[in-house]
Design a protein around this motif. Structure first.
Motif, PDB file in Angstrom:
ATOM      1  N   LEU A  16       0.836  -1.202   0.000  1.00 52.15           N
ATOM      2  CA  LEU A  16       0.000   0.000   0.000  1.00 52.15           C
ATOM      3  C   LEU A  16       0.868   1.249   0.000  1.00 52.15           C
ATOM      4  CD1 LEU A  16      -2.743   1.313   0.142  1.00 52.15           C
ATOM      5  CD2 LEU A  16      -2.772   0.962   2.594  1.00 52.15           C
ATOM      6  N   LEU A  17       1.940   1.228   0.795  1.00 53.08           N
ATOM      7  CA  LEU A  17       2.818   2.398   0.866  1.00 53.08           C
ATOM      8  C   LEU A  17       3.458   2.673  -0.506  1.00 53.08           C
ATOM      9  CD1 LEU A  17       4.359   4.558   2.533  1.00 53.08           C
ATOM     10  CD2 LEU A  17       6.132   2.868   2.854  1.00 53.08           C
TER      11      LEU A  17
ATOM     12  N   LEU B 202       2.683   5.850  -3.010  1.00 55.72           N
ATOM     13  CA  LEU B 202       3.758   6.738  -3.472  1.00 55.72           C
ATOM     14  C   LEU B 202       3.795   6.780  -5.001  1.00 55.72           C
ATOM     15  CD1 LEU B 202       7.058   6.280  -1.435  1.00 55.72           C
ATOM     16  CD2 LEU B 202       6.035   8.411  -2.167  1.00 55.72           C
TER      17      LEU B 202
ATOM     18  N   LEU C  71       1.325   6.159  -7.133  1.00 53.61           N
ATOM     19  CA  LEU C  71       0.171   6.884  -7.693  1.00 53.61           C
ATOM     20  C   LEU C  71       0.376   8.385  -7.564  1.00 53.61           C
ATOM     21  CD1 LEU C  71      -2.807   4.773  -6.332  1.00 53.61           C
ATOM     22  CD2 LEU C  71      -2.168   5.053  -8.717  1.00 53.61           C
ATOM     23  N   PHE C  72       0.943   8.776  -6.438  1.00 54.68           N
ATOM     24  CA  PHE C  72       1.204  10.192  -6.199  1.00 54.68           C
ATOM     25  C   PHE C  72       2.229  10.711  -7.202  1.00 54.68           C
ATOM     26  CE2 PHE C  72       2.803  13.451  -2.891  1.00 54.68           C
ATOM     27  CZ  PHE C  72       2.128  14.445  -3.561  1.00 54.68           C
ATOM     28  N   SER C  73       3.297   9.944  -7.328  1.00 51.54           N
ATOM     29  CA  SER C  73       4.359  10.348  -8.241  1.00 51.54           C
ATOM     30  C   SER C  73       3.807  10.460  -9.668  1.00 51.54           C
ATOM     31  CB  SER C  73       5.468   9.316  -8.132  1.00 51.54           C
ATOM     32  OG  SER C  73       6.237   9.284  -9.240  1.00 51.54           O
TER      33      SER C  73
ATOM     34  N   SER D 265       0.729  11.087 -10.509  1.00 47.33           N
ATOM     35  CA  SER D 265      -0.176  12.227 -10.688  1.00 47.33           C
ATOM     36  C   SER D 265       0.589  13.544 -10.726  1.00 47.33           C
ATOM     37  CB  SER D 265      -1.265  12.227  -9.609  1.00 47.33           C
ATOM     38  OG  SER D 265      -0.841  12.934  -8.485  1.00 47.33           O
ATOM     39  N   VAL D 266       1.755  13.591 -10.084  1.00 46.82           N
ATOM     40  CA  VAL D 266       2.557  14.821 -10.131  1.00 46.82           C
ATOM     41  C   VAL D 266       3.212  14.980 -11.502  1.00 46.82           C
ATOM     42  CG1 VAL D 266       4.665  15.903  -9.238  1.00 46.82           C
ATOM     43  CG2 VAL D 266       2.993  14.967  -7.657  1.00 46.82           C
TER      44      VAL D 266
ATOM     45  N   PHE E 273      -4.779   9.594 -12.337  1.00 48.20           N
ATOM     46  CA  PHE E 273      -6.163   9.693 -11.871  1.00 48.20           C
ATOM     47  C   PHE E 273      -6.315  10.880 -10.931  1.00 48.20           C
ATOM     48  CE2 PHE E 273      -5.385   5.389 -13.108  1.00 48.20           C
ATOM     49  CZ  PHE E 273      -6.492   5.118 -13.892  1.00 48.20           C
ATOM     50  N   ARG E 274      -7.364  11.682 -11.156  1.00 49.36           N
ATOM     51  CA  ARG E 274      -7.545  12.916 -10.395  1.00 49.36           C
ATOM     52  C   ARG E 274      -8.702  12.830  -9.401  1.00 49.36           C
ATOM     53  NH1 ARG E 274      -3.150  16.085 -11.068  1.00 49.36           N
ATOM     54  NH2 ARG E 274      -2.447  15.973 -13.191  1.00 49.36           N
TER      55      ARG E 274
ATOM     56  N   ARG F 166     -11.023  11.807  -6.436  1.00 50.06           N
ATOM     57  CA  ARG F 166     -10.716  11.227  -5.130  1.00 50.06           C
ATOM     58  C   ARG F 166     -11.314   9.832  -4.997  1.00 50.06           C
ATOM     59  NH1 ARG F 166     -11.322  16.362  -1.031  1.00 50.06           N
ATOM     60  NH2 ARG F 166      -9.590  17.498  -1.913  1.00 50.06           N
TER      61      ARG F 166
ATOM     62  N   LEU G  51      -9.045   7.364  -6.589  1.00 49.62           N
ATOM     63  CA  LEU G  51      -7.841   7.143  -5.783  1.00 49.62           C
ATOM     64  C   LEU G  51      -8.157   6.240  -4.589  1.00 49.62           C
ATOM     65  CD1 LEU G  51      -6.304  10.706  -5.872  1.00 49.62           C
ATOM     66  CD2 LEU G  51      -5.384   8.659  -6.925  1.00 49.62           C
TER      67      LEU G  51
ATOM     68  N   TRP H  68      -6.454   2.716  -3.687  1.00 54.26           N
ATOM     69  CA  TRP H  68      -5.765   2.455  -2.417  1.00 54.26           C
ATOM     70  C   TRP H  68      -6.273   1.153  -1.778  1.00 54.26           C
ATOM     71  CZ3 TRP H  68      -6.371   8.259  -1.506  1.00 54.26           C
ATOM     72  CH2 TRP H  68      -5.186   8.913  -1.831  1.00 54.26           C
TER      73      TRP H  68
END
Lengths: 394, 458
Positions: B389-390, B394, B396-398, B400-401, B406-407, B409, B412, B416
């Protein structure tokens, strides 16, 4: 973004420590020490830290998505307001609002820049004037000296879009600075700003010619810089194409002559057609093909290059002679259809096809009676493509 | 007594296997986290505005090469989407690789094809080209109808017909984005040494007309999305100029250099193999080539919907990558390839050693549980879920940046939740599948070797 980097660093370090703790616990258990509750304590700590890290990433991600969503929503709401405001200022001659919001609001700035995209010069000059009047130019020029690379780049981006000539002295300082990335970006912005000058003086042209000598600049980037300068590129190109200049950007300058259709440089192109370097000969021929008017000697010079030992030159020359009225050109192109190189055959068929009725006749004849099989097939292929294009346009 | 001895022997073996497994698993996760950190250190993407200020006609023209085999249903819309791309100068070359369905007639009906005499350069060897066609309504569409020979063979036929300096290998289910294509082409304009730019293929549902990616309803497809997001994060080689990329890659290549290394070789992982050969050529001839990765260069794909098609796809890729690693094994031990010293052994570890050790570990966990030591399985399940999960969050975040992603919530949140289950249900199956592909590759190479010994007795 810096927070994202710091967060990743923190997570990375804690997780490495925790993963090693996990291995230790497993080895502890494997060593035959069946004291499970004692082993579970470090495991629980590892788990807790992992959970905290997950929460941190999740919170940060959700905040990031939320912030972006809000910005997007705000932008959608604000766009019509600013567009109509700038239109009123532009078209109805209303007084621009000297409002502090316009200085900070990116939507206001983006919509102001939309004015510069209108084809009429009056819109561009209006955008420039407003940019200056609202103090945006002054602010961005100050930001060029910022120590933060992203802030500097953002200012360069805005200046590139507005292309205000007053930015030139500040950009020159950056170009003469040390960081190649900033230097190259500043050079592009300077080229855009210089393209809006009424007249580029010789000193600035010499400076551009010098900057273009930077070997770290790529071929494509240099060409882009020259073409971006527009009509003001003439002085720069002239400096580069001097016979004894030894400038490393001769091919790029010649290509720019063709793209910008700088007829005044035709004699320079004729000179470089005799260069011992294949690329320079190719670029000179391409430049001549792009010009509106040719000097008298051009047709003969191009005819001679059809026999050049380098196939790249022959292939370009075949395309360039479409407009040539040199006697015996059709016969020459007919024989070139049997060239050993695919690109020469391909371009020759294209040239014959574009040389009016006479060229078409020779192409028809080549498709049936040329002694070379590849020549016949190339001619036939071009004729088939032409038929299909005519059919679709009808 | 005998039963007790064999049971204790099995337990010892399982415990040793488990230590190896935990060490490998920990190493993998640490490497993923370090790669995530490297990704974060790259910082925000610069110069995204450059395409706006580049003179459009100075972009290098692109040939988009699309091999097609029995995909009549997908075909018309996918080709129309490609032809609608907003790029200054490009051509689309569709190669019908001996389809037995309605592919050819679908092409002829939808694009009004006109037969051309075959005058393409036969630079790269490929199966017999039956006919080439040009579309009467889209002058930049060329269709090549050929005998079946596989994806790489079809791409080689397309390369023979391509006219432009840049090439993009593209499958029919790939959706391209004009902005990212312009970004990619800007890189080639800025950098004379660049021979290949590797992009990031994002999985999801949607069409080019719909903004943003949609989350598919199938759990299997969502697991693949997580896996792909991690591949995006877990790509240390991608940030490295001495790149050795992973499976499922997508890229823009310089045609001339692809021809210099004899185009694509048959089998899975053809692009991986191509990148290795480009690397080798640059070292052999001392050429200052660069192969870069740009996360802004994106394409979108829909992941396989069934286990069967997913496992087939992965087996194919795994075999291809293994074959490439074996073929170019000499790159490890020569001084002149010294700068590949980290990336290649790393690829060997992940592609060859990891499936073996991980599969063994799963078996050891199972046998220990059967022998009554279930605490290890418990520990593994809890930790696999939490670490998974961690790393997935990370990733998915990376994503999206750096590359949109995926935008919503709700999407997301679903991902998760899936990330919690994915290491327990999805990863073990794929690990065993990779092991299967590894073993079948070994079997196939042994059969090939014995055949060649029989045919060359000296």
């Amino acid at each position: 973004m810096q927070l994202f980097s710091a967060l990743s660093q923190l997570i990375c370090l804690t997780q490495i420590g925790l993963a090693l703790g996990l291995v230790y616990t497993v080895v502890y258990l494997l060593a035959g020490r069946h004291d499970l509750p004692a082993a579970l304590l470090p495991l629980a700590v590892v788990l807790l830290f992992t959970f905290v890290n997950i929460l941190l990433v999740t919170a940060f991600h959700l905040a990031h998505v939320g912030r972006e969503g809000k910005q997007q929503l705000r932008r959608t709401r604000q766009l019509p307001y600013w567009r109509s405001l700038w239109n009123e200022v532009g078209l109805q001659q209303k007084q621009p609002p000297v409002d502090h919001k316009a200085l900070t609001d990116p939507v206001a700035f983006d919509t102001l820049l939309e004015l510069s995209k209108f084809p009429s010069p009056s819109h561009l000059s209006l955008a420039e004037t407003l940019y200056e009047q609202l103090g945006l130019l002054e602010r961005d020029l100050k930001l060029l000296q910022s120590n933060s690379a992203p802030v500097r780049e953002k200012a360069l981006e805005r200046l590139a879009r507005i292309s205000h000539p007053e930015a030139l002295p500040y950009l020159i300082k950056l170009i003469e600075g040390g960081d190649p990335q900033v230097r190259h970006l500043a050079l592009l912005v300077a080229a855009r700003a210089a393209s809006n000058l009424r007249h580029m003086d010789d000193e600035l042209a010499e400076q551009f010619s010098g900057w273009l000598g930077d070997e770290q600049l790529s071929i494509g980037y240099s060409q882009n810089l020259l073409v971006t300068l527009g009509r003001n590129a003439l002085g720069v190109i002239e400096a580069i194409l001097q016979p004894d200049s030894g400038h490393p950007r001769i091919s790029e300058a010649l290509e720019a002559v063709g793209v910008l259709r700088l007829d005044a440089m035709a004699f320079h192109c004729l000179h470089w057609m005799e260069s011992p370097i294949v690329n320079q000969r190719v670029s000179a021929i391409r430049a001549l093909a792009g010009l509106n008017r040719w000097p008298a000697a051009t047709s003969e010079a191009l005819y001679l290059t059809l026999d050049d030992p380098a196939w790249e030159v022959r292939a370009q020359a075949a395309l360039a002679v479409v407009r040539s009225s040199h006697p015996g050109m059709e016969e020459k192109l007919y024989s070139m259809l049997g060239d050993s190189q695919w690109w020469v055959r391909h371009n020759t068929a294209q040239a014959l096809g574009q040389r009016g009725e006479m060229g078409q006749k020779w192409l028809q004849m080549a498709s049936q009676t040329h002694s070379d099989r590849y020549a016949r097939e190339t001619a036939l292929q071009y004729l088939t493509r032409q038929d299909s294009a005519q059919w679709s346009s009808a | 007594m005998e039963q007790r001895v064999s049971s204790s022997l099995l337990e010892t073996i399982s415990l040793v296997g488990l230590v190896l497994f935990f060490v490998a698993w920990t190493l993998l996760n640490i490497r993923r986290l370090v790669a995530g950190y490297q990704t974060a250190r790259m910082g925000p993407q610069h110069e995204s505005w450059l395409p706006e200020v580049v003179v459009p006609r100075l972009y290098k023209p692109i040939s988009i090469l699309v091999p097609v085999h029995n995909q009549a249903g997908l075909l018309p819309q996918a080709i129309k989407d490609l032809l609608d791309l907003g790029y200054p100068q490009f051509e689309v070359i569709v190669v019908n690789d001996g389809s037995s369905d309605e592919t050819q007639s679908a092409l002829e009906e939808n694009f009004q094809l006109v037969r051309l005499p075959n005058t393409a350069r036969a630079v790269l060897p490929c199966m017999n080209v039956r006919t080439a066609y040009r579309s009467a309504i889209h002058p930049n569409l060329l269709v090549v109808d050929k005998d079946p020979g596989g994806r790489s063979d079809a791409l080689n036929a397309a390369i023979n017909h391509a006219h432009y300096p840049l090439m993009l290998f593209c499958d029919l289910d790939t959706r391209l984005d004009s902005t990212s294509l312009l970004q990619a082409a800007t890189q080639f304009m800025k950098n004379d040494k660049l021979v290949a730019l590797i992009g990031n293929s994002q999985l999801g549902q949607g069409s080019p007309s719909t903004p943003g990616l949609q989350l598919p309803p199938s759990l299997l497809q969502r697991f693949q999305i997580l896996e792909q997001a991690r591949a995006f994060l877990f790509a240390p080689g991608r940030w490295n100029p001495k790149l050795v990329s992973s499976w499922g890659m997508f890229g823009l290549f310089l045609r001339e250099e692809v021809l210099n290394v004899d185009g694509l070789h048959s089998g899975g992982g053809a692009e991986f193999d191509l990148v290795l050969r480009l690397q080798r050529r640059s070292y052999d001839f001392g050429l200052p080539f660069q192969i870069l990765y740009d996360p802004r260069f994106c394409c979108f794909k829909e992941p396989p919907k069934t286990w069967r098609s997913l496992l087939q796809q992965r087996t194919h890729w795994q075999r291809g990558v293994l074959r490439a690693l074996w073929t170019y094994r000499k790159l490890f031990f020569r001084a002149k390839y010294a700068s590949l010293v980290w990336t290649l052994p790393e690829a060997w570890f992940y592609q060859v050693a990891a499936p073996v050790v991980m599969s063994l570990g799963y078996l050891c966990l199972l046998s220990l549980t059967l022998l009554g030591r279930s605490e290890f399985l418990g520990i593994f399940l809890v930790f696999a879920s939490f670490f998974g999960l961690l790393i997935s969050s990370l990733a998915l975040f990376s994503q999206s940046v750096y590359a949109g992603g995926f935008r919503q919530r709700s999407s997301l949140l679903i991902l998760w939740l899936d990330a919690f289950l994915e290491p327990i249900f999805y990863q073990p199956i794929l690990t065993f599948n990779r092991l299967g592909a590894l073993l079948s590759s070994l079997r196939m190479s042994r059969t090939r070797r014995s055949r060649s010994i029989r045919t060359n007795p000296q």
